[in-house]
Design an enzyme around this catalytic site. Structure first.
Site, PDB file in Angstrom:
ATOM      1  N   HIS A  47       6.635   1.041   1.889  1.00 50.10           N
ATOM      2  CA  HIS A  47       7.411   1.804   2.882  1.00 50.10           C
ATOM      3  C   HIS A  47       8.922   1.761   2.635  1.00 50.10           C
ATOM      4  O   HIS A  47       9.703   1.472   3.531  1.00 50.10           O
ATOM      5  CB  HIS A  47       7.093   1.318   4.293  1.00 50.10           C
ATOM      6  CG  HIS A  47       5.811   1.874   4.842  1.00 50.10           C
ATOM      7  ND1 HIS A  47       5.620   3.218   5.063  1.00 50.10           N
ATOM      8  CD2 HIS A  47       4.654   1.261   5.201  1.00 50.10           C
ATOM      9  CE1 HIS A  47       4.405   3.416   5.529  1.00 50.10           C
ATOM     10  NE2 HIS A  47       3.789   2.247   5.613  1.00 50.10           N
TER      11      HIS A  47
ATOM     12  N   ASP B 160       1.420   4.489   0.380  1.00 47.35           N
ATOM     13  CA  ASP B 160       2.495   4.300   1.366  1.00 47.35           C
ATOM     14  C   ASP B 160       3.723   3.650   0.732  1.00 47.35           C
ATOM     15  O   ASP B 160       4.184   2.586   1.144  1.00 47.35           O
ATOM     16  CB  ASP B 160       2.000   3.484   2.567  1.00 47.35           C
ATOM     17  CG  ASP B 160       1.273   4.350   3.582  1.00 47.35           C
ATOM     18  OD1 ASP B 160       1.001   5.531   3.267  1.00 47.35           O
ATOM     19  OD2 ASP B 160       0.979   3.867   4.682  1.00 47.35           O
TER      20      ASP B 160
ATOM     21  N   ASN C 229      -1.477   7.746   3.131  1.00 45.81           N
ATOM     22  CA  ASN C 229      -1.343   8.821   4.115  1.00 45.81           C
ATOM     23  C   ASN C 229       0.103   9.293   4.273  1.00 45.81           C
ATOM     24  O   ASN C 229       0.359  10.397   4.751  1.00 45.81           O
ATOM     25  CB  ASN C 229      -1.897   8.370   5.469  1.00 45.81           C
ATOM     26  CG  ASN C 229      -1.122   7.208   6.056  1.00 45.81           C
ATOM     27  OD1 ASN C 229      -0.976   6.170   5.417  1.00 45.81           O
ATOM     28  ND2 ASN C 229      -0.614   7.360   7.264  1.00 45.81           N
ATOM     29  N   HIS C 230       1.083   8.465   3.857  1.00 46.59           N
ATOM     30  CA  HIS C 230       2.489   8.887   3.945  1.00 46.59           C
ATOM     31  C   HIS C 230       2.930   9.686   2.724  1.00 46.59           C
ATOM     32  O   HIS C 230       4.037  10.224   2.734  1.00 46.59           O
ATOM     33  CB  HIS C 230       3.395   7.673   4.127  1.00 46.59           C
ATOM     34  CG  HIS C 230       3.388   7.150   5.532  1.00 46.59           C
ATOM     35  ND1 HIS C 230       4.360   7.466   6.457  1.00 46.59           N
ATOM     36  CD2 HIS C 230       2.508   6.346   6.174  1.00 46.59           C
ATOM     37  CE1 HIS C 230       4.083   6.875   7.602  1.00 46.59           C
ATOM     38  NE2 HIS C 230       2.970   6.184   7.455  1.00 46.59           N
TER      39      HIS C 230
ATOM     40  N   ASP D 258       1.194  -1.513   1.187  1.00 45.03           N
ATOM     41  CA  ASP D 258       2.292  -0.664   1.670  1.00 45.03           C
ATOM     42  C   ASP D 258       3.652  -1.295   1.368  1.00 45.03           C
ATOM     43  O   ASP D 258       3.880  -2.471   1.645  1.00 45.03           O
ATOM     44  CB  ASP D 258       2.183  -0.470   3.183  1.00 45.03           C
ATOM     45  CG  ASP D 258       0.881   0.201   3.602  1.00 45.03           C
ATOM     46  OD1 ASP D 258      -0.142  -0.071   2.966  1.00 45.03           O
ATOM     47  OD2 ASP D 258       0.904   0.983   4.564  1.00 45.03           O
TER      48      ASP D 258
ATOM     49  N   ASP E  23       8.756   6.440   3.472  1.00 45.62           N
ATOM     50  CA  ASP E  23       8.889   6.525   4.936  1.00 45.62           C
ATOM     51  C   ASP E  23       9.274   5.176   5.531  1.00 45.62           C
ATOM     52  O   ASP E  23       8.883   4.116   5.069  1.00 45.62           O
ATOM     53  CB  ASP E  23       7.603   7.027   5.609  1.00 45.62           C
ATOM     54  CG  ASP E  23       7.495   8.542   5.587  1.00 45.62           C
ATOM     55  OD1 ASP E  23       8.501   9.203   5.278  1.00 45.62           O
ATOM     56  OD2 ASP E  23       6.402   9.063   5.862  1.00 45.62           O
ATOM     57  N   ARG E  24      10.034   5.288   6.617  1.00 45.50           N
ATOM     58  CA  ARG E  24      10.493   4.161   7.441  1.00 45.50           C
ATOM     59  C   ARG E  24      11.591   3.345   6.763  1.00 45.50           C
ATOM     60  O   ARG E  24      12.593   3.049   7.369  1.00 45.50           O
ATOM     61  CB  ARG E  24       9.332   3.262   7.866  1.00 45.50           C
ATOM     62  CG  ARG E  24       8.346   3.957   8.802  1.00 45.50           C
ATOM     63  CD  ARG E  24       7.447   2.941   9.499  1.00 45.50           C
ATOM     64  NE  ARG E  24       6.686   3.547  10.563  1.00 45.50           N
ATOM     65  CZ  ARG E  24       5.389   3.846  10.507  1.00 45.50           C
ATOM     66  NH1 ARG E  24       4.718   3.589   9.414  1.00 45.50           N
ATOM     67  NH2 ARG E  24       4.778   4.391  11.537  1.00 45.50           N
TER      68      ARG E  24
ATOM     69  N   ARG F 117      -5.022   6.144  16.309  1.00 44.88           N
ATOM     70  CA  ARG F 117      -3.947   6.860  15.631  1.00 44.88           C
ATOM     71  C   ARG F 117      -3.924   8.341  15.987  1.00 44.88           C
ATOM     72  O   ARG F 117      -2.939   9.028  15.720  1.00 44.88           O
ATOM     73  CB  ARG F 117      -4.077   6.718  14.111  1.00 44.88           C
ATOM     74  CG  ARG F 117      -3.928   5.303  13.589  1.00 44.88           C
ATOM     75  CD  ARG F 117      -4.120   5.283  12.084  1.00 44.88           C
ATOM     76  NE  ARG F 117      -4.142   3.937  11.530  1.00 44.88           N
ATOM     77  CZ  ARG F 117      -3.073   3.301  11.056  1.00 44.88           C
ATOM     78  NH1 ARG F 117      -1.903   3.895  11.103  1.00 44.88           N
ATOM     79  NH2 ARG F 117      -3.176   2.096  10.559  1.00 44.88           N
TER      80      ARG F 117
ATOM     81  N   HIS G  21      -2.733   0.056   4.554  1.00 47.19           N
ATOM     82  CA  HIS G  21      -2.638   0.950   5.718  1.00 47.19           C
ATOM     83  C   HIS G  21      -2.335   0.268   7.040  1.00 47.19           C
ATOM     84  O   HIS G  21      -1.940   0.920   8.005  1.00 47.19           O
ATOM     85  CB  HIS G  21      -3.949   1.752   5.831  1.00 47.19           C
ATOM     86  CG  HIS G  21      -3.896   2.923   6.756  1.00 47.19           C
ATOM     87  ND1 HIS G  21      -2.838   3.810   6.793  1.00 47.19           N
ATOM     88  CD2 HIS G  21      -4.781   3.378   7.696  1.00 47.19           C
ATOM     89  CE1 HIS G  21      -3.070   4.742   7.684  1.00 47.19           C
ATOM     90  NE2 HIS G  21      -4.229   4.506   8.253  1.00 47.19           N
TER      91      HIS G  21
ATOM     92  N   HIS H  18      -6.626   3.492   0.061  1.00 47.37           N
ATOM     93  CA  HIS H  18      -5.544   3.184   1.004  1.00 47.37           C
ATOM     94  C   HIS H  18      -6.067   2.968   2.417  1.00 47.37           C
ATOM     95  O   HIS H  18      -5.739   1.975   3.057  1.00 47.37           O
ATOM     96  CB  HIS H  18      -4.505   4.303   1.018  1.00 47.37           C
ATOM     97  CG  HIS H  18      -3.396   4.047   1.989  1.00 47.37           C
ATOM     98  ND1 HIS H  18      -2.405   3.117   1.765  1.00 47.37           N
ATOM     99  CD2 HIS H  18      -3.117   4.579   3.213  1.00 47.37           C
ATOM    100  CE1 HIS H  18      -1.578   3.080   2.784  1.00 47.37           C
ATOM    101  NE2 HIS H  18      -1.972   3.948   3.687  1.00 47.37           N
TER     102      HIS H  18
END
Length: 792
Positions: free
Chosen positions: A260, A287, A319-320, A258, A290-291, A421, A448, A373
């Site tokens: 991100h 991923d 998943n993002h 990730d 995001d963030r 989650r 992840h 992932h």
């Protein structure tokens, strides 16, 4: 001129010698440590209880300065208060002179060491408490995101079906006859050029990509036509791959976890490990967005290298990389949708989403390592089944194998379990063993999950998690890591940390403060959203208790339990009282006493300038429909009208200003998405409840005004609200004789003045009495002895 202590002939010789015995620094003052050494000899039982606060009180009594200490005269005052001064002095003199002289410097140094050790231990414990709280809050955010995904799934699917039916009824246009690639390319010519690095009609080269990275690092974006061209070309390449890509390692292949949106981490990886090339392969395991603030830049760099070296750069979807996650503006401070809208527009976001949907799901390295992932699925699965998945979807369907591959996590138990989650599953060692054995694989590589060292093995090194975003979201202190694999399947990990302050012990306070700020901001946000549920919960607690206490008084244990339950967080809130603003003294002035929960929740009331109403349409407002929205909030939260009124009543006085009422209406959207009010609805409801335009809505107005002209809804209300009972009247429902909301305030009102004076008076007497007993309590041993002697 003040005489030296050696010249004091007006004092008993014994008191002077006692004083000089303990005055180690010879400054003619007994400081706290010196006086404590004195007490350890003359009254060993009382010395352990004598802290600096007690010393300060004693100094004030004898008119001494606590910062300097007691003079010999002030020490003598202590003895003059005793009934038998000479006898006490002789007894203490004998005890002192028969004791070894205390090493005050050594004692003070030891005290300092103990204090430092205590502070360090407290910092470590507090830091661990914050770390666990932050981890729990992130799990809560994941659950919120999963709930939002599922809540909007039906609406999205209905929209897709409607759009498909509409397209089927229209005549095909020229745009519909174009292939996906041609249609994407046609968008380039329709966009005006914007400032930035412009690709134009040139092909993507390594020089262009490195210049692009330099610009990104300097904060310079690409122009929109170039972005469209890169995304379009990358999508064309990605959509040709199978769901599971088989990769052959040449010299080495690097698995990146990730990122991100943390651009600096990606550039640092290239600096440490080299740029992608035919001999330096890379697998980016999802991923990317995001963030972080630079998800667009990160994806464009990866896409550009994919275009340059399509057989050396591989990409697994995370998943993002799904519209139901990266468009969740409520969960993340910076989601990919918000970033795209700030830097470009919705059209480019849609193109990125289409590219993400084209990314493969998993990869196999030299037929030995399986890379995905998330992880494994809720049922045993074969590679051939994964190849048949329809991956060209904006987000994976819920409760499917596709979702599991992107969302699942391992746990240290056997079998399948529910995931914290809020979606997918937890898989155990037996699932991994079965999957690896069925396919002849040696290891499962995943991402992840954040890991403190950047990577972590499980199940006897048959599974490894690789996470590449160091100091994740600037909220954690984790390392980032990449996994470098050779053709013979030997591997090593390269870890890094881009925050130099982590190497400095002196920066602990700064990192501690930053982490505390992050935890506090997340808690404030969640408590603000849970206000209505908290009011209902604590009111039910008080009703079950059946006590004759003030109607809003709860214990601190009930306060902590309510926060944990209503927000579904496994956090010990009793350790966060000071952070959340709970006073040390509760109601009735009792330390750590019960609190007024309405006074506590008033701190988390919504702020009007942060809230915006939906644009209202033309025409009259349907009042019945507006009241239905309010009732939906009541029904979903298991509360009633009285609780709803308390939600608006920030002061707890049984009255609501129209401004607070309007702000509360807008904030209800965070509690229930269906309770979203337009400007006209807010205005209509305010005028309805405040018909005389007084600017205030009291509980009577609210209860009596809450009426509808619908028999079915009337029946629902009657079922919901048993107290007070709802009288039926033709054509409407009216709540009569509703109890007023009376909030107990910790402030002193007129009715409490007598009680307060009594408390103060009794407190003063107790203080005077206890002061006298304390003055003799320093020499309690002598007092007990002389009393027994006098009584004998």
């Amino acid at each position: 001129m003040k005489s030296s202590i050696n010249d004091r002939t007006d004092l008993p010789e014994k008191i002077v010698k006692i004083f000089k015995f303990f005055d180690s620094d010879e400054d003619e003052f007994l400081n706290y440590h010196e006086f404590l050494a004195f007490l350890r000899i003359v009254n060993p039982a009382g010395a352990p209880k004598f802290d600096f606060t007690a010393f300060t009180r004693w100094c004030q009594r004898v008119s001494a300065n606590p910062d300097k200490g007691l003079t010999v005269d002030q020490l003598y005052v202590t003895y003059r208060d005793l009934e038998n001064t000479e006898e006490a002095l002789q007894l203490h003199y004998d005890k002192v002179m028969s004791s070894p002289k205390p090493n005050m410097k050594q004692q003070q140094e030891e005290k300092v060491r103990q204090t430092i050790a205590t502070v360090q231990k407290g910092n470590v414990e507090r830091g661990e408490l914050l770390r666990k709280a932050l981890q729990e809050l992130e799990i809560g955010e994941e659950r919120d995101m999963a709930r939002n995904r599922r809540a909007s799934a039906i609406a999205r699917e209905a929209f897709v079906r409607t759009a498909a039916r509409r397209r089927s009824t229209l005549a095909p246009s020229d745009a519909d006859t174009l292939s996906g690639s041609s249609r994407r390319e046609s968008k380039i010519n329709r966009r005006a050029s914007t400032p930035g690095l412009n690709l134009g009609s040139k092909t993507i080269t390594l020089d262009f990509v490195t210049a692009m990275m330099d610009n990104f690092q300097a904060g310079i974006l690409l122009d929109a036509p170039t972005v469209i061209r890169i995304v379009s070309q990358a999508t064309t390449i990605l959509e040709k791959h199978e769901n599971v890509v088989h990769c052959q390692i040449r010299d080495k292949l690097t698995v990146v976890g990730d990122i991100h949106g943390q651009l600096e981490d990606l550039l640092h990886i290239f600096q440490l490990n080299g740029l992608p090339s035919p001999r330096n392969q890379y697998l980016f395991n999802g991923d990317w967005v995001d963030r972080g603030d630079c998800g667009v830049e990160v994806v464009l760099i990866i896409f550009a290298f994919k275009i340059l070296y399509p057989e050396s750069v591989f990409m697994n979807r995370g998943n993002h990389e799904a519209t139901d996650v990266n468009s969740d503006v409520d969960t993340y401070a910076m989601c990919f949708y918000k970033e795209c809208m700030q830097k470009y527009d919705r059209e480019i976001y849609d193109m990125f989403s289409e590219a993400f949907a084209s990314c493969p799901i998993a990869s196999v390295l030299n037929n030995k390592f399986f890379v995905v992932h998330g992880g494994l699925c809720h049922k045993p699965i074969q590679i051939s089944e994964i190849q048949k998945i329809d991956r060209f979807q904006l987000h994976p369907p819920y409760d499917t194998v596709f979702e599991d591959l992107l969302w699942s996590d391992p746990h240290n138990k056997k079998g399948i379990a529910e995931n914290d989650r809020g979606c997918s599953i937890l898989f155990g060692s037996n699932s991994v063993s079965r999957f690896l054995k069925d396919h002849g694989f040696q290891m499962l590589i995943r991402s992840h999950e954040k890991k403190e060292e950047g990577y972590e093995f499980m199940f006897k090194k048959r599974l490894v998690t690789v996470f590449s975003a160091s100091n994740y979201c600037d909220e954690h202190e984790n390392d980032g890591a990449i996994m470098i694999i050779k053709p013979d399947m030997s591997y090593r990990f390269l870890t890094y940390n881009l925050d130099p302050s982590n190497a400095k012990v002196g920066m602990f306070c700064l990192r501690y403060a930053l982490k505390q700020d992050v935890v506090l901001s997340k808690l404030v946000k969640r408590i603000s959203r849970a206000r209505l549920g908290l009011i209902a919960h604590w009111k039910a607690v008080i009703d079950r208790r059946g006590a004759r206490d003030p109607p809003v008084m709860i214990t601190r244990e009930e306060w902590a339990a309510g926060l944990s339950k209503c927000m579904a967080l496994k956090i010990d809130f009793l350790k966060f009282q000071d952070m959340l603003g709970l006073p040390q003294y509760g109601l009735f002035g009792k330390e750590e006493g019960p609190i007024d929960y309405m006074e506590f929740l008033a701190r988390f009331a919504p702020v009007s300038h942060h809230l915006k109403a939906e644009k209202g349409g033309s025409g009259n407002v349907d009042l019945k429909e507006s009241l239905r929205k309010l009732s939906s909030v009541i029904a979903e939260n298991g509360s009633n009208l009285q609780t709803l009124f308390s939600y608006f009543d920030l002061s707890g006085k049984g009255t609501v200003t129209t401004q607070d009422f309007e702000t509360g209406l807008l904030a209800l959207k965070s509690i229930n998405s269906s309770a979203s009010f337009s400007e006209k609805e807010v205005e209509g409801l305010t005028k309805f409840f405040d018909a005389k335009n007084t600017g205030v809505i009291n509980s009577d107005k609210f209860f009596k005004g809450f009426s509808v002209h619908d028999e079915l809804f009337q029946k629902t209300l009657n079922n919901q609200f048993n107290k007070p009972r709802i009288p039926r009247r033709k054509g409407s429902v009216v709540l009569k004789n509703a109890p007023r909301i009376r909030a107990f305030s910790s402030g002193i009102g007129k009715g409490d003045s007598k009680t307060t004076e009594t408390i103060k008076e009794s407190g003063g007497k107790n203080n005077r009495g206890s002061t006298k007993s304390r003055s003799r309590g320093f020499f309690g041993f002598f007092r007990r002895k002389t009393r027994s002697k006098s009584r004998g």
